[in-house]
Design a protein around this motif. Structure first.
Motif, PDB file in Angstrom:
ATOM      1  N   PHE A  97     -14.536  10.927   6.983  1.00  0.00           N
ATOM      2  CA  PHE A  97     -13.735   9.728   6.747  1.00  0.00           C
ATOM      3  C   PHE A  97     -12.405   9.810   7.494  1.00  0.00           C
ATOM      4  N   LYS A  98     -12.046   8.717   8.131  1.00  0.00           N
ATOM      5  CA  LYS A  98     -10.710   8.535   8.709  1.00  0.00           C
ATOM      6  C   LYS A  98     -10.105   7.321   8.017  1.00  0.00           C
ATOM      7  N   VAL A  99      -8.922   7.496   7.464  1.00  0.00           N
ATOM      8  CA  VAL A  99      -8.280   6.439   6.697  1.00  0.00           C
ATOM      9  C   VAL A  99      -7.185   5.794   7.538  1.00  0.00           C
ATOM     10  N   PHE A 100      -7.231   4.461   7.597  1.00  0.00           N
ATOM     11  CA  PHE A 100      -6.263   3.686   8.376  1.00  0.00           C
ATOM     12  C   PHE A 100      -5.583   2.674   7.468  1.00  0.00           C
ATOM     13  N   ASP A 101      -4.365   2.314   7.831  1.00  0.00           N
ATOM     14  CA  ASP A 101      -3.665   1.234   7.143  1.00  0.00           C
ATOM     15  C   ASP A 101      -4.209  -0.093   7.657  1.00  0.00           C
ATOM     16  N   VAL A 102      -4.199  -1.117   6.775  1.00  0.00           N
ATOM     17  CA  VAL A 102      -4.620  -2.442   7.218  1.00  0.00           C
ATOM     18  C   VAL A 102      -3.561  -3.008   8.159  1.00  0.00           C
ATOM     19  N   PHE A 103      -3.975  -3.966   8.965  1.00  0.00           N
ATOM     20  CA  PHE A 103      -3.108  -4.528   9.995  1.00  0.00           C
ATOM     21  C   PHE A 103      -1.918  -5.256   9.374  1.00  0.00           C
ATOM     22  N   ASN A 104      -0.752  -4.755   9.702  1.00  0.00           N
ATOM     23  CA  ASN A 104       0.519  -5.349   9.301  1.00  0.00           C
ATOM     24  C   ASN A 104       1.572  -4.803  10.263  1.00  0.00           C
ATOM     25  N   PRO A 105       1.743  -5.451  11.427  1.00  0.00           N
ATOM     26  CA  PRO A 105       2.636  -4.936  12.460  1.00  0.00           C
ATOM     27  C   PRO A 105       4.059  -4.671  11.989  1.00  0.00           C
ATOM     28  N   GLU A 106       4.521  -5.416  10.985  1.00  0.00           N
ATOM     29  CA  GLU A 106       5.879  -5.229  10.491  1.00  0.00           C
ATOM     30  C   GLU A 106       6.056  -3.876   9.793  1.00  0.00           C
ATOM     31  N   MET A 107       4.957  -3.281   9.349  1.00  0.00           N
ATOM     32  CA  MET A 107       5.014  -2.000   8.655  1.00  0.00           C
ATOM     33  C   MET A 107       4.682  -0.817   9.575  1.00  0.00           C
ATOM     34  N   ALA A 108       4.250  -1.079  10.784  1.00  0.00           N
ATOM     35  CA  ALA A 108       3.751  -0.022  11.671  1.00  0.00           C
ATOM     36  C   ALA A 108       4.780   1.070  11.953  1.00  0.00           C
ATOM     37  N   LEU A 109       5.989   0.697  12.288  1.00  0.00           N
ATOM     38  CA  LEU A 109       7.012   1.697  12.611  1.00  0.00           C
ATOM     39  C   LEU A 109       7.350   2.544  11.385  1.00  0.00           C
ATOM     40  N   LEU A 110       7.454   1.915  10.237  1.00  0.00           N
ATOM     41  CA  LEU A 110       7.719   2.647   9.003  1.00  0.00           C
ATOM     42  C   LEU A 110       6.572   3.630   8.707  1.00  0.00           C
ATOM     43  N   GLN A 111       5.331   3.170   8.881  1.00  0.00           N
ATOM     44  CA  GLN A 111       4.169   4.040   8.673  1.00  0.00           C
ATOM     45  C   GLN A 111       4.172   5.196   9.664  1.00  0.00           C
ATOM     46  N   LYS A 112       4.525   4.918  10.906  1.00  0.00           N
ATOM     47  CA  LYS A 112       4.575   5.955  11.947  1.00  0.00           C
ATOM     48  C   LYS A 112       5.615   7.014  11.579  1.00  0.00           C
ATOM     49  N   LYS A 113       6.787   6.572  11.135  1.00  0.00           N
ATOM     50  CA  LYS A 113       7.837   7.519  10.752  1.00  0.00           C
ATOM     51  C   LYS A 113       7.402   8.365   9.561  1.00  0.00           C
ATOM     52  N   LYS A 114       6.721   7.743   8.620  1.00  0.00           N
ATOM     53  CA  LYS A 114       6.280   8.434   7.413  1.00  0.00           C
ATOM     54  C   LYS A 114       5.146   9.428   7.710  1.00  0.00           C
ATOM     55  N   GLN A 115       4.201   9.037   8.592  1.00  0.00           N
ATOM     56  CA  GLN A 115       3.015   9.853   8.846  1.00  0.00           C
ATOM     57  C   GLN A 115       3.164  10.771  10.062  1.00  0.00           C
ATOM     58  N   GLY A 116       4.142  10.499  10.896  1.00  0.00           N
ATOM     59  CA  GLY A 116       4.378  11.334  12.076  1.00  0.00           C
ATOM     60  C   GLY A 116       3.189  11.365  13.024  1.00  0.00           C
ATOM     61  N   ASP A 117       2.820  12.563  13.471  1.00  0.00           N
ATOM     62  CA  ASP A 117       1.712  12.723  14.424  1.00  0.00           C
ATOM     63  C   ASP A 117       0.352  12.364  13.828  1.00  0.00           C
ATOM     64  N   LYS A 118       0.282  12.257  12.515  1.00  0.00           N
ATOM     65  CA  LYS A 118      -0.980  11.910  11.856  1.00  0.00           C
ATOM     66  C   LYS A 118      -1.246  10.407  11.865  1.00  0.00           C
ATOM     67  N   TYR A 119      -0.272   9.616  12.319  1.00  0.00           N
ATOM     68  CA  TYR A 119      -0.427   8.161  12.339  1.00  0.00           C
ATOM     69  C   TYR A 119      -1.507   7.772  13.337  1.00  0.00           C
ATOM     70  N   LYS A 120      -2.483   6.972  12.868  1.00  0.00           N
ATOM     71  CA  LYS A 120      -3.633   6.607  13.699  1.00  0.00           C
ATOM     72  C   LYS A 120      -3.675   5.119  14.048  1.00  0.00           C
ATOM     73  N   GLY A 121      -2.652   4.374  13.693  1.00  0.00           N
ATOM     74  CA  GLY A 121      -2.660   2.943  13.968  1.00  0.00           C
ATOM     75  C   GLY A 121      -3.126   2.149  12.760  1.00  0.00           C
ATOM     76  N   GLN A 122      -3.468   0.890  12.996  1.00  0.00           N
ATOM     77  CA  GLN A 122      -3.874  -0.015  11.921  1.00  0.00           C
ATOM     78  C   GLN A 122      -5.175  -0.710  12.294  1.00  0.00           C
ATOM     79  N   ILE A 123      -5.850  -1.244  11.272  1.00  0.00           N
ATOM     80  CA  ILE A 123      -7.103  -1.967  11.509  1.00  0.00           C
ATOM     81  C   ILE A 123      -6.998  -3.367  10.915  1.00  0.00           C
TER      82      ILE A 123
END
Length: 184
Positions: free
Chosen positions: A138-164
């Protein structure tokens, strides 16, 4: 009636996803039937071609090193035609000082499931796997919400895989019913 009942999504607590059909196999059955029926495969090819349209020059425009705009468009049309739904993965990056989607790829519909709902009845995660019997895939992704992407990236760091982004053309159902459902 049993087939329709088994199509109803059920939350599988042990793996944290909403199933899509009995034994989570509905999209795979749809793919199998489409690929193994001359009539179905021809019909879906014609409808998919109609939906995709003819884009002059789109076979040259690159979305990434492996995909042209025409490839992306055709993948969208095929998923829409077979499954009446589409899952699109977006990678994000900085462009002109803004963190925004820079790459998109249509995912195989059979490889995507919605995660559990939060307290607000919102599915915030999409799980991608070639085999939903193997939780370790399983690979878990956040749902598509471009306004949250940068915050998610900062929180997840190198583990951030984008959104779907999940598009369901059968709005009154959790997962869409395929046009080939009558055959099933």
């Amino acid at each position: 009636i049993q087939i329709l009942k088994s199509k109803l999504p059920m939350f599988e607590k042990s793996i944290g996803i909403f199933s899509n059909g009995e034994q989570n196999a509905y999209p795979n059955i749809v793919d199998y039937l489409c690929e193994n029926s001359v009539t179905a495969s021809t019909s879906f090819a014609i409808l998919s071609s109609y939906i995709a349209g003819d884009w002059e020059g789109s076979s040259v425009i690159k979305m990434n090193e492996n995909q042209t705009l025409l490839d992306f468009n055709n993948d969208l049309a095929e998923s829409h035609t077979k499954h009446r739904g589409v899952f699109v993965h977006f990678n994000f990056g900085f462009e002109n000082g803004k963190y925004k989607p820079i790459e998109a790829k249509v995912l195989p519909f059979a490889h995507c499931r919605l995660g559990k709902k939060d307290d607000n009845e919102y599915n915030g995660k999409i799980i991608v796997s070639p085999d939903f019997n193997e939780k370790k895939t399983f690979k878990v992704f956040d749902v598509f919400n471009p306004e949250m992407a940068l915050l998610q990236k900062k929180k997840q760091g190198d583990k951030y895989k984008g959104q779907i982004l999940y598009i369901n053309f059968d709005n009154d159902k959790y997962y869409p019913i395929s046009q080939i459902h009558a055959v099933i």
